[in-house]
Design a protein around this motif. Structure first.
Motif, short mmCIF file in Angstrom:
data_model
loop_
_atom_site.label_atom_id
_atom_site.label_comp_id
_atom_site.label_asym_id
_atom_site.label_seq_id
_atom_site.Cartn_x
_atom_site.Cartn_y
_atom_site.Cartn_z
N ASN A 225 10.95 -3.26 -4.21
CA ASN A 225 10.49 -3.86 -5.68
C ASN A 225 11.60 -5.23 -6.14
OD1 ASN A 225 9.43 -4.52 -7.98
ND2 ASN A 225 9.44 -2.69 -8.88
N GLN A 243 5.34 -8.13 -4.18
CA GLN A 243 5.77 -6.80 -4.19
C GLN A 243 7.39 -6.69 -3.34
OE1 GLN A 243 3.75 -6.03 -6.98
NE2 GLN A 243 3.58 -8.18 -6.48
N ALA A 244 6.81 -7.34 -2.15
CA ALA A 244 8.11 -5.93 -1.78
C ALA A 244 8.66 -7.10 -0.07
CB ALA A 244 7.61 -4.86 -0.84
N ILE A 263 4.00 -2.74 -3.23
CA ILE A 263 5.17 -2.32 -4.14
C ILE A 263 5.38 -1.13 -3.34
CG2 ILE A 263 7.05 -1.03 -5.65
CD1 ILE A 263 5.12 -2.82 -7.51
N ARG A 264 6.73 -1.21 -2.36
CA ARG A 264 6.85 -0.30 -1.81
C ARG A 264 6.04 0.19 -0.58
NH1 ARG A 264 9.03 2.10 -6.23
NH2 ARG A 264 7.08 3.30 -6.58
#
Length: 300
Positions: A225, A243-244, A263-264
């Protein structure tokens, strides 16, 4: 189902041919004939191999999420009603008596019932957040060092095509031996001109803590994140809503920065696969990298 015909591409066979002048064998490509295979799905007796096992319990819970989360509340309320009904029917005094075994059992049941009700309320109030991919806020570009040979360029393009198709990658930047090598996907737009991208400055990147920590450890760093990491300011060339990020070292001389839109979003398999690609890319760049100062070529 009806049978179908599958046409295969011509097969090229490399056959050795004796050359009397050079007293050696020459290799010549001989095209083979086209082959057609007729296939049918009407197998006698049907498919008898292993069938995929279906997790019916997991499917049932996922399809009835609200009901499952409310179950502890129903169990707790029914337990309270059962205790009160048993207390009223059995003729025991409504006042709890510590010397009575029935009173002690009722108090224990009341405590368990209240615990179930509270558990159900917690399950209803806490729900997993749905994570969705975002559209990168930037400019799509592709920059390649013009001094790289065609074989290296084709491998870089293959790496990007594989990452963009198989993972959530939306940005890729490669810096090697203090030289800019490759940038593709989405990049941050310049504040002066939105159609231009923020340039990648290798010296500034190498002076940052992210670059130094990755090369010092020699292992991949995954920022699942990116918004939670203060080191985001060291990557100004990535879209602001990235996001990542995966920071993948290329040996001890370079780094590959991969930005994702979720994210992730990079799984453990993705991370292991990226590490293997980095080893191959490091070997290629070590072999073909030119030492003189390099120029950057835009391909857009």
């Amino acid at each position: 189902m009806e049978a179908g015909t599958l046409l295969l591409r011509p097969i090229v066979i490399t056959a050795p041919i004796w050359n009397p002048k050079r007293r050696s064998f020459l290799r010549r490509c001989v095209p083979a004939l086209l082959r057609s295979v007729r296939a049918s799905s009407n197998l006698q007796g049907g498919y008898r191999g292993p069938k995929p096992r279906r997790e019916w319990a997991a499917d049932l819970v996922s399809e009835n999420d609200d009901v499952v989360r409310s179950m502890p509340i129903y169990v707790g309320v029914l337990s309270l009603l059962a205790v009160l009904f048993n207390r009223a029917v059995s003729g025991i005094a409504p006042v709890a008596d510590a010397s009575s075994s029935q009173s002690r059992a009722d108090l224990l049941t009341l405590g368990l019932a209240v615990t179930n009700i509270l558990t159900g309320l917690v399950w209803l109030s806490i729900r997993p957040k749905t994570i969705l991919p975002v559209n990168p806020d930037g400019v799509e570009c592709q920059k390649i060092n013009s001094f790289l040979p065609d074989s290296v360029v084709s491998e870089l393009l293959w790496v990007w095509e594989s990452l963009s198709v198989a993972t959530c990658s939306r940005s890729l930047v490669i810096v090697y031996d203090n030289n800019f090598i490759f940038q593709t996907g989405f990049a941050a737009a310049s504040s002066a001109n939105y159609s231009e991208v923020v340039p990648v400055v290798p010296n500034n990147l190498m002076e940052g803590s992210l670059y130094k920590s990755v090369l010092k450890s020699g292992s991949q760093s995954y920022l699942a994140n990116l918004s939670l990491y203060p080191g985001k300011s060291e990557l100004p060339f990535l879209p602001p809503n990235t996001q990542a990020v995966i920071l993948q070292p290329l040996g001890d001389k370079g780094i590959a920065i991969i930005g994702g839109d979720t994210i992730r979003g990079f799984t453990t398999s993705d991370q292991a696969w990226i590490s293997l690609i980095a080893e191959k890319l490091d070997a290629t760049l070590t072999k073909f990298l030119n030492k003189p100062p390099m120029m950057v070529q835009d391909i857009a």
